[in-house]
Write an enzyme that holds these catalytic residues in place. Structure first.
Site, PDB file in Angstrom:
ATOM      1  N   GLY A  77       2.639  -8.456   3.782  1.00 15.98           N
ATOM      2  CA  GLY A  77       3.830  -7.819   3.190  1.00 15.98           C
ATOM      3  C   GLY A  77       4.507  -6.963   4.248  1.00 15.98           C
TER       4      GLY A  77
ATOM      5  N   GLY B 180       9.583  -2.767   2.618  1.00 16.14           N
ATOM      6  CA  GLY B 180       9.943  -1.368   2.861  1.00 16.14           C
ATOM      7  C   GLY B 180       8.773  -0.582   3.443  1.00 16.14           C
TER       8      GLY B 180
ATOM      9  N   GLY C 156       5.953  -2.155   4.549  1.00 15.60           N
ATOM     10  CA  GLY C 156       5.395  -2.990   5.611  1.00 15.60           C
ATOM     11  C   GLY C 156       6.021  -2.742   6.977  1.00 15.60           C
TER      12      GLY C 156
ATOM     13  N   ILE D  18      -2.613  -1.563  -1.449  1.00 20.00           N
ATOM     14  CA  ILE D  18      -1.503  -0.651  -1.756  1.00 20.00           C
ATOM     15  C   ILE D  18      -0.685  -1.159  -2.944  1.00 20.00           C
ATOM     16  CG2 ILE D  18       0.667   0.287  -0.822  1.00 20.00           C
ATOM     17  CD1 ILE D  18      -0.689   0.104   1.980  1.00 20.00           C
TER      18      ILE D  18
ATOM     19  N   ASP E 120      -0.908  10.270  -2.983  1.00 22.16           N
ATOM     20  CA  ASP E 120      -1.101  11.316  -3.997  1.00 22.16           C
ATOM     21  C   ASP E 120      -1.633  12.589  -3.339  1.00 22.16           C
ATOM     22  OD1 ASP E 120      -0.374   9.552  -6.123  1.00 22.16           O
ATOM     23  OD2 ASP E 120      -2.358   8.642  -5.961  1.00 22.16           O
TER      24      ASP E 120
ATOM     25  N   HIS F 279      -4.152   5.822  -9.718  1.00 17.24           N
ATOM     26  CA  HIS F 279      -2.829   5.968  -9.084  1.00 17.24           C
ATOM     27  C   HIS F 279      -1.705   5.573 -10.040  1.00 17.24           C
ATOM     28  CE1 HIS F 279       0.279   6.218  -6.113  1.00 17.24           C
ATOM     29  NE2 HIS F 279       0.621   4.969  -6.348  1.00 17.24           N
TER      30      HIS F 279
ATOM     31  N   MET G 275       4.907   6.531   2.091  1.00 20.65           N
ATOM     32  CA  MET G 275       3.776   5.630   1.817  1.00 20.65           C
ATOM     33  C   MET G 275       3.266   5.000   3.110  1.00 20.65           C
ATOM     34  SD  MET G 275       1.653   4.528  -0.263  1.00 20.65           S
ATOM     35  CE  MET G 275       0.279   3.941   0.694  1.00 20.65           C
TER      36      MET G 275
HETATM   37  P1  NAD Z   1       9.298  -4.284  -0.836  1.00 21.49           P
HETATM   38  O1  NAD Z   1       9.886  -5.155  -1.865  1.00 21.49           O
HETATM   39  O2  NAD Z   1      10.209  -3.533   0.048  1.00 21.49           O
HETATM   40  O3  NAD Z   1       8.311  -5.120   0.089  1.00 21.49           O
HETATM   41  C1  NAD Z   1       7.350  -5.976  -0.415  1.00 21.49           C
HETATM   42  C2  NAD Z   1       7.143  -7.105   0.561  1.00 21.49           C
HETATM   43  O4  NAD Z   1       6.128  -7.954   0.026  1.00 21.49           O
HETATM   44  C3  NAD Z   1       8.386  -7.975   0.794  1.00 21.49           C
HETATM   45  O5  NAD Z   1       8.677  -8.080   2.166  1.00 21.49           O
HETATM   46  C4  NAD Z   1       8.005  -9.318   0.213  1.00 21.49           C
HETATM   47  O6  NAD Z   1       8.558 -10.425   0.891  1.00 21.49           O
HETATM   48  C5  NAD Z   1       6.487  -9.267   0.384  1.00 21.49           C
HETATM   49  N1  NAD Z   1       5.794 -10.246  -0.434  1.00 21.49           N
HETATM   50  C6  NAD Z   1       6.064 -10.672  -1.685  1.00 21.49           C
HETATM   51  N2  NAD Z   1       5.195 -11.635  -2.052  1.00 21.49           N
HETATM   52  C7  NAD Z   1       4.355 -11.819  -1.007  1.00 21.49           C
HETATM   53  C8  NAD Z   1       3.260 -12.669  -0.769  1.00 21.49           C
HETATM   54  N3  NAD Z   1       2.828 -13.540  -1.676  1.00 21.49           N
HETATM   55  N4  NAD Z   1       2.643 -12.568   0.418  1.00 21.49           N
HETATM   56  C9  NAD Z   1       3.057 -11.683   1.344  1.00 21.49           C
HETATM   57  N5  NAD Z   1       4.091 -10.862   1.194  1.00 21.49           N
HETATM   58  C10 NAD Z   1       4.731 -10.930   0.022  1.00 21.49           C
HETATM   59  O7  NAD Z   1       8.305  -3.261  -1.596  1.00 21.49           O
HETATM   60  P2  NAD Z   1       7.635  -1.914  -1.017  1.00 21.49           P
HETATM   61  O8  NAD Z   1       8.517  -0.775  -1.304  1.00 21.49           O
HETATM   62  O9  NAD Z   1       7.175  -2.150   0.380  1.00 21.49           O
HETATM   63  O10 NAD Z   1       6.361  -1.788  -2.003  1.00 21.49           O
HETATM   64  C11 NAD Z   1       5.342  -2.738  -1.971  1.00 21.49           C
HETATM   65  C12 NAD Z   1       4.297  -2.447  -3.040  1.00 21.49           C
HETATM   66  O11 NAD Z   1       3.624  -1.211  -2.761  1.00 21.49           O
HETATM   67  C13 NAD Z   1       4.860  -2.285  -4.453  1.00 21.49           C
HETATM   68  O12 NAD Z   1       4.027  -2.938  -5.375  1.00 21.49           O
HETATM   69  C14 NAD Z   1       4.821  -0.796  -4.677  1.00 21.49           C
HETATM   70  O13 NAD Z   1       4.765  -0.451  -6.041  1.00 21.49           O
HETATM   71  C15 NAD Z   1       3.561  -0.429  -3.937  1.00 21.49           C
HETATM   72  N6  NAD Z   1       3.422   0.982  -3.575  1.00 21.49           N
HETATM   73  C16 NAD Z   1       2.180   1.536  -3.671  1.00 21.49           C
HETATM   74  C17 NAD Z   1       1.980   2.852  -3.302  1.00 21.49           C
HETATM   75  C18 NAD Z   1       0.611   3.481  -3.383  1.00 21.49           C
HETATM   76  O14 NAD Z   1       0.505   4.693  -3.287  1.00 21.49           O
HETATM   77  N7  NAD Z   1      -0.447   2.718  -3.502  1.00 21.49           N
HETATM   78  C19 NAD Z   1       3.064   3.620  -2.842  1.00 21.49           C
HETATM   79  C20 NAD Z   1       4.304   3.023  -2.738  1.00 21.49           C
HETATM   80  C21 NAD Z   1       4.472   1.688  -3.118  1.00 21.49           C
HETATM   81  C1  LMR Z   2       4.233   5.918  -5.460  1.00 23.35           C
HETATM   82  O1  LMR Z   2       3.376   6.665  -5.927  1.00 23.35           O
HETATM   83  O2  LMR Z   2       5.202   6.348  -4.813  1.00 23.35           O
HETATM   84  C2  LMR Z   2       4.082   4.433  -5.617  1.00 23.35           C
HETATM   85  O3  LMR Z   2       3.019   4.124  -6.454  1.00 23.35           O
HETATM   86  C3  LMR Z   2       5.341   3.733  -5.982  1.00 23.35           C
HETATM   87  C4  LMR Z   2       5.782   4.021  -7.389  1.00 23.35           C
HETATM   88  O4  LMR Z   2       6.098   3.054  -8.099  1.00 23.35           O
HETATM   89  O5  LMR Z   2       5.843   5.181  -7.789  1.00 23.35           O
END
Ligand code: NAD
Ligand code: LMR
Length: 338
Positions: free
Chosen positions: A33, A37, A39, A142, A175, A202, A253
């Site tokens: 990924g 954003g 990644g 994540i 967090d 989370h 993140m």
């Molecule tokens: P984003 O849409 O900007 O990026 C996601 C990327 O994943 C994209 O580039 C997309 O092409 C890629 N993707 C989709 N399917 C895929 C696959 N099968 N294989 C590989 N790549 C694939 O989203 P983001 O803002 O980077 O967020 C990504 C994830 O992280 C979301 O689910 C978000 O909720 C989560 N997140 C978690 C936390 C945490 O604290 N754990 C914090 C922020 C975001």
């Molecule tokens: C966060 O805590 O920022 C992430 O889990 C993204 C979200 O959906 O809040």
């Protein structure tokens, strides 16, 4: 037939291979990924990490562009890009650490659980790849909803016979970063001096900051406790609303993911006392997964710490957290077992 330019590039790549294999001691890290954003910024930060010798950037879109861009940074790690499902196995083979921020993010009005439908399948596919190509790698998960995607990953690994609970780590570092920041603001301290354990999971009420255990030891008024707990639990939503449809936290993140990945790599290297909060397989409560402080070592989360003494407010919060967590864990498990 090859052109002089291709030969020159191949010879350069040959040297890069040497550097990745032995010339530059360090760990092999994949980001799945990597064009997203989180990644992209995470790719930048991992390219800057001196513990990384080889960085594999995988996505279903735009991986070549991000790879070309990041690869021009004059830091030690060799960078390679992988695009689309056909290249997933090459992206994963030989990796020590796999970081997974693949999947869709929230928009205003959504819960993290609303992402389950799409992200559960993405995490399943990627973890099947991990089982096949790097079953001994540490996985930093994540993709949301973390409370369900970690159980999904565990079930995929169990099915494949590769499950090592110590090596599957849900990333809750953001967090903790938020808790440290908001608590430092209230106390008038530098956030780097503050340590707030955040336990549970989370999402919303499952995010449980233990303000009674803040370091340096501090006391808070009931109003401060209410304000801080709510703000920490809703930190993700605060960003989702401010971004107004353009996604969720990506920069903070990526920072948090990079901090956690660095801790995992220091653990793998054998550093002592590497301690972070993470959502892991756990016997701290009756739930199969729970976030607490863990000690990271050569084999992953080698020690899962107990909760420590909780006050009445935290005990009530813990019950609420466990109730929601139980459902989210069950939902993840059933997604694979059904
Ligand atoms: P984003 O849409 O900007 O990026 C996601 C990327 O994943 C994209 O580039 C997309 O092409 C890629 N993707 C989709 N399917 C895929 C696959 N099968 N294989 C590989 N790549 C694939 O989203 P983001 O803002 O980077 O967020 C990504 C994830 O992280 C979301 O689910 C978000 O909720 C989560 N997140 C978690 C936390 C945490 O604290 N754990 C914090 C922020 C975001
Ligand atoms: C966060 O805590 O920022 C992430 O889990 C993204 C979200 O959906 O809040």
């Amino acid at each position: 037939s090859s052109t002089p330019q291709m030969e020159a590039k191949n010879s350069v790549l040959g040297r890069e291979n040497c550097r990745a294999k032995g010339g530059n001691p360090g760990f092999k890290v994949a980001i799945l990924g990597a064009a997203g954003g989180i990644g992209q910024s995470l790719s930048l930060l991992m390219k800057m990490n001196p513990l990384v010798s080889l960085l594999h950037l995988y996505d279903v879109v735009n991986a070549p562009g991000v790879t070309a861009d990041v690869s021009h940074m004059d830091t030690g790690a060799v960078v390679r890009g992988f695009l689309g499902a056909k290249q997933l196995e090459d992206a994963l083979t030989g990796m020590d650490l796999v970081i997974i921020p693949a999947g869709i993010p929230r928009k205003p009005g959504m819960t993290r659980d609303d992402l389950f439908k799409i992200n559960a399948g993405i995490v399943k596919t990627l973890c099947e790849g991990v089982s096949k190509c790097c079953p001994n790698a540490i996985v930093n998960l994540i993709s949301n909803p973390v409370n369900s995607t970690v159980p999904i990953a565990a079930e995929v690994f169990k099915k494949a016979g590769t499950y090592d609970p110590k090596k599957l780590l849900g990333v809750t570092t953001l967090d903790v970063a938020r808790a440290n920041t908001f608590v430092a603001e209230v106390l008038g301290l530098d956030p780097r001096e503050v340590d707030v354990p955040v336990v549970g999971g989370h999402a919303g009420v499952t995010i449980l900051p233990l303000l009674s255990q803040v370091k340096p030891p501090s006391s808070f008024t009931p109003q401060e406790i209410e304000y801080l707990t709510n703000r920490i639990q809703n930190g993700g939503t605060e960003v989702v609303e401010a971004k107004a449809g353009a996604g969720s936290a990506t920069l903070s993140m990526a920072y948090a993911a990079s901090k956690f990945a660095d801790a995992c790599l220091r653990g793998l290297r054998g550093d002592a006392n590497v301690i972070e909060c993470s959502f892991v397989a756990s016997q701290v409560t009756e739930l199969a997964f729970f976030a607490t402080k863990v000690r990271l070592g050569r084999t992953g989360a080698e020690e899962v710490y107990q909760l420590g003494p909780l006050n009445e407010y935290e005990r009530i919060g813990l019950e609420k957290a466990k109730e929601e967590l139980a459902g989210s864990i069950q939902k993840g498990v059933e997604f694979i077992r059904k």
